[in-house]
Design an enzyme around this catalytic site. Structure first.
Site, PDB file in Angstrom:
ATOM      1  N   THR A   1     -94.560 -25.914 -54.243  1.00  0.00           N
ATOM      2  CA  THR A   1     -95.514 -25.956 -52.755  1.00  0.00           C
ATOM      3  C   THR A   1     -95.927 -25.132 -52.359  1.00  0.00           C
ATOM      4  OG1 THR A   1     -94.334 -28.730 -51.591  1.00  0.00           O
ATOM      5  CG2 THR A   1     -95.622 -27.761 -50.354  1.00  0.00           C
TER       6      THR A   1
ATOM      7  N   LYS B   1    -100.891 -32.497 -51.494  1.00  0.00           N
ATOM      8  CA  LYS B   1     -99.528 -32.287 -50.711  1.00  0.00           C
ATOM      9  C   LYS B   1     -99.263 -31.655 -49.271  1.00  0.00           C
ATOM     10  CE  LYS B   1     -95.163 -31.167 -51.226  1.00  0.00           C
ATOM     11  NZ  LYS B   1     -94.032 -32.979 -50.771  1.00  0.00           N
TER      12      LYS B   1
HETATM   13  N1  NDP Z   1     -86.508 -30.433 -50.662  1.00  0.00           N
HETATM   14  C1  NDP Z   1     -87.540 -30.693 -51.112  1.00  0.00           C
HETATM   15  O1  NDP Z   1     -86.836 -32.227 -50.238  1.00  0.00           O
HETATM   16  C2  NDP Z   1     -88.520 -30.780 -51.268  1.00  0.00           C
HETATM   17  C3  NDP Z   1     -88.786 -29.115 -51.539  1.00  0.00           C
HETATM   18  N2  NDP Z   1     -90.262 -29.296 -52.578  1.00  0.00           N
HETATM   19  C4  NDP Z   1     -90.989 -27.533 -52.669  1.00  0.00           C
HETATM   20  O2  NDP Z   1     -90.342 -27.635 -53.341  1.00  0.00           O
HETATM   21  C5  NDP Z   1     -90.289 -26.289 -53.436  1.00  0.00           C
HETATM   22  C6  NDP Z   1     -88.462 -25.753 -53.908  1.00  0.00           C
HETATM   23  O3  NDP Z   1     -87.699 -26.080 -52.766  1.00  0.00           O
HETATM   24  P1  NDP Z   1     -86.153 -26.591 -52.537  1.00  0.00           P
HETATM   25  O4  NDP Z   1     -85.546 -26.823 -53.880  1.00  0.00           O
HETATM   26  O5  NDP Z   1     -85.632 -27.442 -51.494  1.00  0.00           O
HETATM   27  O6  NDP Z   1     -86.194 -24.947 -51.935  1.00  0.00           O
HETATM   28  P2  NDP Z   1     -84.484 -24.520 -51.627  1.00  0.00           P
HETATM   29  O7  NDP Z   1     -83.792 -23.087 -50.188  1.00  0.00           O
HETATM   30  O8  NDP Z   1     -83.616 -25.410 -52.540  1.00  0.00           O
HETATM   31  O9  NDP Z   1     -84.670 -23.221 -53.188  1.00  0.00           O
HETATM   32  C7  NDP Z   1     -85.913 -22.190 -53.157  1.00  0.00           C
HETATM   33  C8  NDP Z   1     -85.989 -21.590 -54.747  1.00  0.00           C
HETATM   34  O10 NDP Z   1     -87.198 -20.705 -54.917  1.00  0.00           O
HETATM   35  C9  NDP Z   1     -85.686 -19.738 -55.158  1.00  0.00           C
HETATM   36  N3  NDP Z   1     -87.021 -18.154 -54.861  1.00  0.00           N
HETATM   37  C10 NDP Z   1     -86.743 -17.999 -53.624  1.00  0.00           C
HETATM   38  N4  NDP Z   1     -87.424 -16.561 -52.487  1.00  0.00           N
HETATM   39  C11 NDP Z   1     -88.051 -16.243 -54.590  1.00  0.00           C
HETATM   40  C12 NDP Z   1     -88.235 -14.763 -54.340  1.00  0.00           C
HETATM   41  N5  NDP Z   1     -88.753 -14.674 -53.816  1.00  0.00           N
HETATM   42  N6  NDP Z   1     -87.602 -14.759 -55.310  1.00  0.00           N
HETATM   43  C13 NDP Z   1     -87.094 -15.954 -57.110  1.00  0.00           C
HETATM   44  N7  NDP Z   1     -87.382 -16.919 -56.728  1.00  0.00           N
HETATM   45  C14 NDP Z   1     -86.826 -17.086 -54.988  1.00  0.00           C
HETATM   46  C15 NDP Z   1     -84.522 -19.524 -54.753  1.00  0.00           C
HETATM   47  O11 NDP Z   1     -83.493 -18.534 -55.439  1.00  0.00           O
HETATM   48  P3  NDP Z   1     -82.180 -18.055 -54.784  1.00  0.00           P
HETATM   49  O12 NDP Z   1     -82.033 -19.448 -55.408  1.00  0.00           O
HETATM   50  O13 NDP Z   1     -82.009 -16.897 -55.801  1.00  0.00           O
HETATM   51  O14 NDP Z   1     -82.533 -18.351 -53.163  1.00  0.00           O
HETATM   52  C16 NDP Z   1     -84.049 -21.444 -55.248  1.00  0.00           C
HETATM   53  O15 NDP Z   1     -83.902 -20.841 -56.524  1.00  0.00           O
HETATM   54  C17 NDP Z   1     -90.732 -25.645 -52.547  1.00  0.00           C
HETATM   55  O16 NDP Z   1     -91.765 -25.068 -52.388  1.00  0.00           O
HETATM   56  C18 NDP Z   1     -90.411 -26.835 -51.474  1.00  0.00           C
HETATM   57  O17 NDP Z   1     -91.458 -26.995 -50.102  1.00  0.00           O
HETATM   58  C19 NDP Z   1     -90.575 -30.487 -52.320  1.00  0.00           C
HETATM   59  C20 NDP Z   1     -90.553 -31.661 -52.410  1.00  0.00           C
HETATM   60  C21 NDP Z   1     -89.136 -32.035 -51.833  1.00  0.00           C
HETATM   61  O1  LIG Z   2     -91.813 -32.378 -49.258  1.00  0.00           O
HETATM   62  C1  LIG Z   2     -91.427 -32.511 -49.421  1.00  0.00           C
HETATM   63  C2  LIG Z   2     -90.831 -34.026 -49.698  1.00  0.00           C
HETATM   64  O2  LIG Z   2     -90.084 -34.875 -49.091  1.00  0.00           O
HETATM   65  O3  LIG Z   2     -91.795 -34.756 -49.780  1.00  0.00           O
END
Ligand code: NDP
Ligand SMILES: O=CC(=O)O
Length: 293
Positions: A95, A170
């Protein structure tokens, strides 16, 4: 089909696991490489950096935290741009805002690659169950190529036209969700402070016109002050911030979203950013429920 997957957080881990379970060969990379091990046990290969994954795969999916992460994985050393070329595709499901997506799209297409943005609606459980709603935009040919993967990851995929439309859709959806979460929290607090049962309030809500899966799923744990992270609060606040910027660009006044963003910011300042976004309830309880009634 060999597919790449960058970013194994809450969402990426579940999504990559679903692809593996359903017969895709998947090469994974995560900034914290140790998080790849669980996927390797399920049959994935590891790429040592994003460029290595792109080199190996016809198309690669990314699921990263925010615009900074999405840009870094593409533009930094050993990033996507070093290996993307004609015949390869990159699908960013993170997102982010439309500007970030457009920057990535331009850089990839300049190298001859194909780009699709495809953020998702739906949280940890829908990701585990392959029930996400996919909001794709960009290169239609890549969208069509990715349909077998989208069929596994989601219950419905929308193709919304030019790059930016998926990101904007989104952000609008999550702006509504964040405001609804604040409204639920205020309602629970008001019920409690005025001597009503919060559980009964949830039952009443569930039988009426504003019943929804989010109230049903999050309400009972909010009453218990339990916030295991499915959608981290720091990401919801990022989405409110980006949605408010979209409102600025389009001169749309959004006082409800702005007030909700303040509550999420306050929650972050209280160290609640890694909890579920429903932890905003702690802010609402403290600030709205502190009268002397
Ligand atoms: N969780 C949810 O319910 C939902 C989330 N989203 C969106 O999906 C995306 C991921 O969410 P989610 O999985 O929950 O987030 P998490 O915080 O669990 O995971 C984030 C990921 O991004 C990586 N990351 C962060 N910073 C960097 C960087 N500088 N360089 C490389 N990798 C990086 C992390 O790596 P590392 O493990 O090394 O920290 C990890 O793999 C977000 O944009 C969120 O808004 C969308 C729908 C639902
Ligand atoms: O981005 C979060 C979700 O629940 O959708």
């Amino acid at each position: 089909m060999e597919v790449g997957f960058l970013g194994l957080g809450i969402m990426g881990k579940a999504m990559a696991a679903n692809l593996l379970k359903n017969g895709f060969k998947v090469t994974v990379w995560n900034r914290t490489l140790s998080k790849c091990e669980e996927l390797v046990e399920q049959g994935a290969s590891i790429g040592e950096n994003p460029a290595a994954v792109i080199n190996k795969c016809k198309y690669t999916i990314a699921m990263l935290s925010d615009p900074k992460a999405a840009l870094s994985v593409v533009f930094d050393k050993d990033g996507v741009l070093e290996q993307i070329c004609k015949g390869k595709g990159y699908i960013d499901m993170s997102t982010v805002d439309a500007d970030t997506s457009s920057k990535i799209s331009e850089a990839i297409t300049e190298k001859g690659g194909l780009f699709l943005e495809a953020p998702v609606s739906g949280s940890k459980k829908p990701a585990e169950d392959g029930q996400l709603v996919i909001l794709a935009a960009g290169e239609k040919a890549l969208y069509e190529e990715a349909i077998p993967a989208f069929d596994i990851l989601g219950k419905k995929a929308f193709f919304l036209g030019q790059v930016g439309n998926g990101a904007k859709m989104k952000l609008v959806v999550n702006m509504i969700m964040g405001s609804m979460m604040n409204a639920l929290s205020e309602g629970l607090t008001l019920a409690d402070k005025s001597g009503l049962s919060e559980d009964t309030l949830l039952d009443v809500l569930d039988l009426g016109a504003i019943a929804n899966p989010m109230f049903r799923m999050k309400g009972p744990s909010m009453i218990k002050s339990s916030y295991p992270p499915a959608f981290p609060l720091k990401h919801q606040q990022k989405d409110m911030r980006l949605a408010l910027a979209l409102g600025d660009e389009n001169a749309v006044s959004m006082p409800i979203a702005a007030a909700s963003n303040e509550a999420f910011k306050k929650a972050r300042s209280m160290g609640l950013g890694d909890l579920d976004f429903s932890a905003v309830h702690e802010v609402v309880k403290a600030t709205r429920g502190s009268g002397d009634a």
